[in-house]
Design a protein around this motif. Structure first.
Motif, PDB file in Angstrom:
ATOM      1  N   PRO A  61       0.829  -1.213   0.000  1.00 51.74           N
ATOM      2  CA  PRO A  61       0.000   0.000   0.000  1.00 51.74           C
ATOM      3  C   PRO A  61       0.859   1.258   0.000  1.00 51.74           C
ATOM      4  CG  PRO A  61      -0.535  -1.445   1.882  1.00 51.74           C
ATOM      5  CD  PRO A  61       0.641  -2.039   1.183  1.00 51.74           C
ATOM      6  N   LYS A  62       0.514   2.177  -0.886  1.00 49.32           N
ATOM      7  CA  LYS A  62       1.234   3.451  -0.958  1.00 49.32           C
ATOM      8  C   LYS A  62       0.401   4.449  -1.734  1.00 49.32           C
ATOM      9  CE  LYS A  62       2.856   3.139  -5.447  1.00 49.32           C
ATOM     10  NZ  LYS A  62       1.556   3.253  -6.095  1.00 49.32           N
ATOM     11  N   GLY A  63       0.675   5.718  -1.497  1.00 46.79           N
ATOM     12  CA  GLY A  63      -0.038   6.756  -2.225  1.00 46.79           C
ATOM     13  C   GLY A  63       0.511   8.116  -1.867  1.00 46.79           C
ATOM     14  N   GLY A  64      -0.099   9.135  -2.431  1.00 49.66           N
ATOM     15  CA  GLY A  64       0.395  10.487  -2.233  1.00 49.66           C
ATOM     16  C   GLY A  64       0.354  10.950  -0.783  1.00 49.66           C
ATOM     17  N   TRP A  65       1.449  11.626  -0.377  1.00 48.10           N
ATOM     18  CA  TRP A  65       1.531  12.239   0.943  1.00 48.10           C
ATOM     19  C   TRP A  65       0.939  13.628   0.788  1.00 48.10           C
ATOM     20  CZ3 TRP A  65       6.905  14.009   3.167  1.00 48.10           C
ATOM     21  CH2 TRP A  65       6.716  14.688   4.368  1.00 48.10           C
ATOM     22  N   GLU A  66      -0.053  13.953   1.599  1.00 51.57           N
ATOM     23  CA  GLU A  66      -0.788  15.198   1.435  1.00 51.57           C
ATOM     24  C   GLU A  66      -0.380  16.263   2.442  1.00 51.57           C
ATOM     25  OE1 GLU A  66      -4.925  14.126   0.989  1.00 51.57           O
ATOM     26  OE2 GLU A  66      -4.445  12.993  -0.817  1.00 51.57           O
ATOM     27  N   ASN A  67      -0.719  17.511   2.106  1.00 53.54           N
ATOM     28  CA  ASN A  67      -0.264  18.667   2.870  1.00 53.54           C
ATOM     29  C   ASN A  67      -0.735  18.707   4.321  1.00 53.54           C
ATOM     30  OD1 ASN A  67       1.199  19.945   0.791  1.00 53.54           O
ATOM     31  ND2 ASN A  67      -0.702  20.660  -0.118  1.00 53.54           N
ATOM     32  N   ASP A  68      -1.862  18.075   4.603  1.00 48.71           N
ATOM     33  CA  ASP A  68      -2.433  18.194   5.951  1.00 48.71           C
ATOM     34  C   ASP A  68      -2.101  17.011   6.852  1.00 48.71           C
ATOM     35  OD1 ASP A  68      -3.920  16.306   4.603  1.00 48.71           O
ATOM     36  OD2 ASP A  68      -5.859  17.071   5.275  1.00 48.71           O
ATOM     37  N   GLU A  69      -1.050  16.260   6.513  1.00 49.21           N
ATOM     38  CA  GLU A  69      -0.710  15.091   7.326  1.00 49.21           C
ATOM     39  C   GLU A  69       0.801  14.888   7.356  1.00 49.21           C
ATOM     40  OE1 GLU A  69      -2.700  11.811   5.310  1.00 49.21           O
ATOM     41  OE2 GLU A  69      -1.667  12.252   3.452  1.00 49.21           O
ATOM     42  N   THR A  70       1.261  14.163   8.381  1.00 51.34           N
ATOM     43  CA  THR A  70       2.670  13.772   8.422  1.00 51.34           C
ATOM     44  C   THR A  70       2.858  12.588   7.481  1.00 51.34           C
ATOM     45  OG1 THR A  70       2.379  12.156  10.197  1.00 51.34           O
ATOM     46  CG2 THR A  70       2.811  14.455  10.875  1.00 51.34           C
ATOM     47  N   VAL A  71       4.100  12.288   7.160  1.00 53.81           N
ATOM     48  CA  VAL A  71       4.359  11.150   6.276  1.00 53.81           C
ATOM     49  C   VAL A  71       3.915   9.848   6.954  1.00 53.81           C
ATOM     50  CG1 VAL A  71       6.794  10.793   6.954  1.00 53.81           C
ATOM     51  CG2 VAL A  71       6.031  10.178   4.632  1.00 53.81           C
ATOM     52  N   GLU A  72       4.032   9.793   8.285  1.00 53.11           N
ATOM     53  CA  GLU A  72       3.582   8.605   9.014  1.00 53.11           C
ATOM     54  C   GLU A  72       2.065   8.456   8.917  1.00 53.11           C
ATOM     55  OE1 GLU A  72       7.473   9.905  10.705  1.00 53.11           O
ATOM     56  OE2 GLU A  72       5.596  10.947  10.331  1.00 53.11           O
ATOM     57  N   GLU A  73       1.343   9.566   9.090  1.00 59.01           N
ATOM     58  CA  GLU A  73      -0.116   9.524   8.968  1.00 59.01           C
ATOM     59  C   GLU A  73      -0.536   9.098   7.562  1.00 59.01           C
ATOM     60  OE1 GLU A  73      -1.237  13.019  12.232  1.00 59.01           O
ATOM     61  OE2 GLU A  73      -0.910  13.558  10.132  1.00 59.01           O
ATOM     62  N   ALA A  74       0.200   9.572   6.557  1.00 57.33           N
ATOM     63  CA  ALA A  74      -0.116   9.199   5.170  1.00 57.33           C
ATOM     64  C   ALA A  74       0.080   7.702   4.957  1.00 57.33           C
ATOM     65  CB  ALA A  74       0.756   9.999   4.197  1.00 57.33           C
ATOM     66  N   ALA A  75       1.162   7.139   5.497  1.00 55.15           N
ATOM     67  CA  ALA A  75       1.429   5.708   5.337  1.00 55.15           C
ATOM     68  C   ALA A  75       0.331   4.878   6.006  1.00 55.15           C
ATOM     69  CB  ALA A  75       2.798   5.354   5.919  1.00 55.15           C
ATOM     70  N   ILE A  76      -0.089   5.293   7.196  1.00 55.35           N
ATOM     71  CA  ILE A  76      -1.158   4.586   7.916  1.00 55.35           C
ATOM     72  C   ILE A  76      -2.474   4.702   7.148  1.00 55.35           C
ATOM     73  CG2 ILE A  76      -2.580   4.693  10.007  1.00 55.35           C
ATOM     74  CD1 ILE A  76       0.082   5.416  11.508  1.00 55.35           C
ATOM     75  N   ARG A  77      -2.761   5.906   6.619  1.00 51.97           N
ATOM     76  CA  ARG A  77      -3.997   6.115   5.847  1.00 51.97           C
ATOM     77  C   ARG A  77      -4.018   5.220   4.614  1.00 51.97           C
ATOM     78  NH1 ARG A  77      -4.486   9.013   1.533  1.00 51.97           N
ATOM     79  NH2 ARG A  77      -2.762  10.430   1.944  1.00 51.97           N
ATOM     80  N   GLU A  78      -2.907   5.147   3.899  1.00 55.94           N
ATOM     81  CA  GLU A  78      -2.852   4.312   2.694  1.00 55.94           C
ATOM     82  C   GLU A  78      -3.060   2.838   3.033  1.00 55.94           C
ATOM     83  OE1 GLU A  78      -2.974   5.162  -0.414  1.00 55.94           O
ATOM     84  OE2 GLU A  78      -2.678   7.310  -0.139  1.00 55.94           O
ATOM     85  N   ALA A  79      -2.526   2.375   4.162  1.00 55.83           N
ATOM     86  CA  ALA A  79      -2.719   0.985   4.570  1.00 55.83           C
ATOM     87  C   ALA A  79      -4.203   0.705   4.805  1.00 55.83           C
ATOM     88  CB  ALA A  79      -1.915   0.671   5.833  1.00 55.83           C
ATOM     89  N   ILE A  80      -4.905   1.669   5.404  1.00 59.20           N
ATOM     90  CA  ILE A  80      -6.345   1.499   5.651  1.00 59.20           C
ATOM     91  C   ILE A  80      -7.115   1.563   4.335  1.00 59.20           C
ATOM     92  CG2 ILE A  80      -8.387   2.575   6.690  1.00 59.20           C
ATOM     93  CD1 ILE A  80      -6.462   3.503   8.990  1.00 59.20           C
ATOM     94  N   GLU A  81      -6.825   2.596   3.509  1.00 62.62           N
ATOM     95  CA  GLU A  81      -7.587   2.787   2.266  1.00 62.62           C
ATOM     96  C   GLU A  81      -7.398   1.638   1.281  1.00 62.62           C
ATOM     97  OE1 GLU A  81      -7.497   7.694   2.067  1.00 62.62           O
ATOM     98  OE2 GLU A  81      -6.597   6.551   0.452  1.00 62.62           O
TER      99      GLU A  81
END
Length: 180
Positions: A61-81
């Motif tokens: 799982p991977k995807g774009g890191w967005e402006n309103d989150e840390t890179v860690e939050e983005a990685a966790i979000r992509e794992a869920i999505e």
């Protein structure tokens, strides 16, 4: 839980020096050794991969890191999505550069991407998740994952990042979170 929705669009995307910044993870768990084996056998490590709607081979799982989150939050979000799993980020595995044909845009005309990858210890597999209609989850051993991995940079993250880190954790006797 059905309120989870995958983020879409690129207006929140982060870029750095013409590279689209990507966050991702290698989700993993430990499977108990097979029945009948020595009880002192090491637990088998399995990593979670997902299919790609755009072609053969499996992905982490991977995807774009967005402006309103840390890179860690983005990685966790992509794992869920993408994979429908929740867990704990255990380790930063490295930065991996690659070119994407599908991610070329005005900010990155070459499709250059820089992925920040983490090891994610899976604590929960969700029964429903945002991309479940287009994604199939597969738990694989590390050799199976390496063989089925679609992108060379993901193979590198698995081999040089995840495997080395995991072997070091085991050889030093450091504990992983308990799995029920």
């Amino acid at each position: 839980m059905s309120g989870l929705v995958a983020r879409t669009g690129r207006h929140q995307q982060r870029y750095e020096a013409g590279c689209r910044l990507i966050a991702g993870c290698i989700p993993f768990k430990h499977r108990n050794p097979d029945e009948g084996s020595n009880e002192n056998s090491e637990k088998v490590v399995e990593v979670l991969m997902i299919n790609s709607p755009s072609g053969p081979g499996l992905l982490f799982p991977k995807g774009g890191w967005e402006n309103d989150e840390t890179v860690e939050e983005a990685a966790i979000r992509e794992a869920i999505e993408e994979a429908g799993v929740r867990g704990v980020l255990m380790e930063f595995l490295g930065h991996y550069h690659f070119k994407s044909k599908t991610l070329q845009d005005e900010f990155s005309p070459e499709g250059s991407c820089k992925a920040t990858m983490f090891a994610l210890f899976v604590e929960e597999e969700l029964e429903s998740w945002p991309e479940q209609s287009t994604r199939i989850r597969s738990w694989l051993t590390i050799p199976e994952a390496y063989e089925n991995c679609r992108h060379p940079w993901m193979r590198e993250a698995l081999k040089d990042g995840f495997s080395k880190w995991h072997e070091n954790k085991i050889s030093t006797g450091e504990a992983f979170p308990d799995q029920d």
